[in-house]
Design a protein around this motif. Structure first.
Motif, short mmCIF file in Angstrom:
data_model
loop_
_atom_site.label_atom_id
_atom_site.label_comp_id
_atom_site.label_asym_id
_atom_site.label_seq_id
_atom_site.Cartn_x
_atom_site.Cartn_y
_atom_site.Cartn_z
N LEU A 209 0.80 -1.22 0.00
CA LEU A 209 0.00 0.00 0.00
C LEU A 209 0.83 1.27 0.00
CD1 LEU A 209 -3.29 0.55 1.54
CD2 LEU A 209 -2.70 -0.99 -0.26
N ASP B 241 2.84 2.48 -2.09
CA ASP B 241 2.88 3.28 -3.32
C ASP B 241 1.48 3.67 -3.79
OD1 ASP B 241 4.81 0.96 -3.33
OD2 ASP B 241 3.34 0.26 -4.78
N TYR B 242 0.52 3.58 -2.91
CA TYR B 242 -0.82 3.99 -3.32
C TYR B 242 -1.00 5.49 -3.20
CZ TYR B 242 -3.31 -0.39 -3.98
OH TYR B 242 -3.77 -1.57 -4.48
N LEU B 243 -1.85 5.98 -4.06
CA LEU B 243 -2.22 7.37 -3.98
C LEU B 243 -3.57 7.41 -3.24
CD1 LEU B 243 -0.97 9.89 -5.40
CD2 LEU B 243 -2.78 9.64 -7.08
N PHE B 244 -3.72 8.34 -2.33
CA PHE B 244 -4.99 8.42 -1.63
C PHE B 244 -5.69 9.73 -1.93
CE2 PHE B 244 -2.90 5.17 0.70
CZ PHE B 244 -3.91 4.33 1.10
N GLU B 245 -6.96 9.62 -2.24
CA GLU B 245 -7.75 10.82 -2.45
C GLU B 245 -8.97 10.76 -1.55
OE1 GLU B 245 -8.82 11.09 -6.50
OE2 GLU B 245 -6.91 11.87 -7.12
#
Lengths: 138, 299
Positions: free
Chosen positions: B214, B216-220
């Motif tokens: 997780l 390298d996940y982008l969170f919005e």
């Protein structure tokens, strides 16, 4: 191609390979194409469009999450989702009217009922909005 | 003897109609069970995916979210999921036994929320503090039914009225095997998560789940907001799932109970038929003997 899956707590609505998908999120509408970076975001009520082998398709969704995984996989956990073709305008209208009526009747009720009814109204309104965009009204 | 056959005949008739009823109930329960089992299986996909997301999220960081906070346990909320109606074998007895055992073991004070009439009745009878009872559940609960319960539980936990929330439900393994179980819903703990996830993935056919990193996940909009939205959703899903499992279990145990009842009725009918025939035979023999006796006396 993207591996696409949309599930609600009640069932899996759609699962197939698609070319692209446009999703309404809290931050605005986004379109996911193959090789998108991993992303987790929050859905907003609105219209979800995707293209598969059979062409463009639309769904009315309301709330939830989306997760773009590596390896061209996208998973949507929606609170509610229905394909435009399956939406029954009369039923949606009726459900909304019923919910609004109940809401009017219980002014001083617990916030539990209130929140539930508000969610129903939002959901049905969204369905109607999406459906009316694609179908000619009589 | 004539009276005897009449009595037997009446019993035969009443057992026959009871059998008809139990047979019909068995068939209805079977149909409802199938529906409930399908619904339970359909939720597993969502629950599995949501859990996974959460397991990964809670691993990468320790956020201060109220629903993840563990506190020293002073007060427990126990949600008991039972049926509204009886005639379902040991379904309710099992779940109540399990709950009662747990309650005596807990040192902390326990409040009860009853889903289904039988659980609520039990709590009232035993003198537990019944804070809420949801007794208007349908046979096949839908997601909207679970929402008010989940909302109440989450609010109470966030207000720190309770330090632990447990659901007592019946796990549906197969049509013949159901086990009463306790599942901790709040606080959401990592070890529990992994356990539940293992159970879910074991049950569903979907084994294509890949563990992602997780980081390298982008969170919005951002991690915290995502977590704040996903946690209540998980509680809702979990409660919904336990309700479905319980409903599937209820119907299957009713089906089995009614099957047994129908079979018992069948045995009873064949036995009574035999006695009835014997009695009738005896009656006829006696009548003949009487006539013969009367004729003899005239001669």
């Amino acid at each position: 191609m993207l591996k696409f899956k949309i599930v609600t707590p009640e069932k899996t609505i759609y699962e197939n390979e698609i070319f692209q998908v446009t999703i309404p999120t809290m931050e605005g509408e986004i379109t996911v194409l193959p090789n998108h970076i991993p992303l987790i975001s929050v859905l907003k009520a609105g219209e979800l469009k995707f293209k598969d082998k059979e062409g463009q398709q639309q769904m009315a969704v309301s709330g939830g999450f989306l997760e773009v995984r590596g390896k061209n996989e996208i998973v949507i956990l929606a609170d509610h989702a229905q394909r435009v073709a399956e939406i029954d305008i009369d039923k949606a209208e009726e459900a909304r009217a019923r919910a609004e009526e109940q809401m009017a009747n219980l002014k001083n009720a617990q916030d539990v009922d209130y929140a539930k009814l508000q969610a129903v109204i939002d959901r049905e309104l969204n369905k109607l909005k999406v459906v009316k965009k694609y179908r000619k009204l009589p | 003897m004539a009276i005897n056959t009449k009595v037997i005949k009446r019993r035969l008739k009443s057992i026959g109609s009871t059998k008809k009823i139990t047979k019909a109930m068995e068939m209805i329960a079977a149909a409802k069970m199938r529906k409930a089992v399908n619904a339970a299986i359909d939720t597993r996909a969502y629950a599995g995916l949501a859990w996974e997301l959460l397991v990964d999220l809670s691993k990468t960081q320790k956020e201060q979210v109220p629903l993840l906070a563990t506190r020293p346990v002073e007060k427990i909320l126990m949600i008991i999921i039972t049926s509204n109606r009886g005639l379902c074998g040991s379904f309710n007895a099992n779940i109540i036994k399990k709950t009662a055992a747990q309650m005596t073991r807990e040192k902390a004070a326990v409040d009860v929320v009853g889903i289904g009439k039988k659980g609520a009745d039990f709590a009232k009878k035993m003198g537990y503090n019944l804070t809420a009872a949801f007794t208007n559940m349908t046979d096949t609960p839908n997601f909207d039914d679970a929402l008010p319960i989940a909302k109440m539980v989450i609010d109470a936990y966030e207000k720190k009225s309770y330090d632990k929330v447990i659901v007592a439900y019946t796990d549906f393994k197969s049509a013949l095997v159901q086990t009463a179980r306790l599942r901790q819903v709040l606080p959401i703990s990592e070890s529990d998560l992994e356990k539940t996830l293992a159970e879910i993935t074991e049950l569903s056919d979907d084994k294509t789940v890949v563990k992602n990193n997780l980081t390298d996940y982008l969170f919005e909009p951002n991690r915290l907001d995502v977590l704040k939205i996903i946690l209540p959703r998980l509680v809702e899903t979990q409660i919904y799932q336990t309700m479905l499992e319980s409903s599937a279990s209820e119907h299957s145990s009713r089906m089995v109970a009614m099957k047994n009842a129908s079979e018992a009725a069948k045995d009873m009918i064949s036995e009574l038929n035999l006695t009835f025939n014997k009695a009738r035979q005896a009656g006829i023999t006696q009548e003949i003997a009487e006539i013969a006796g009367g004729a003899m006396a005239l001669e």
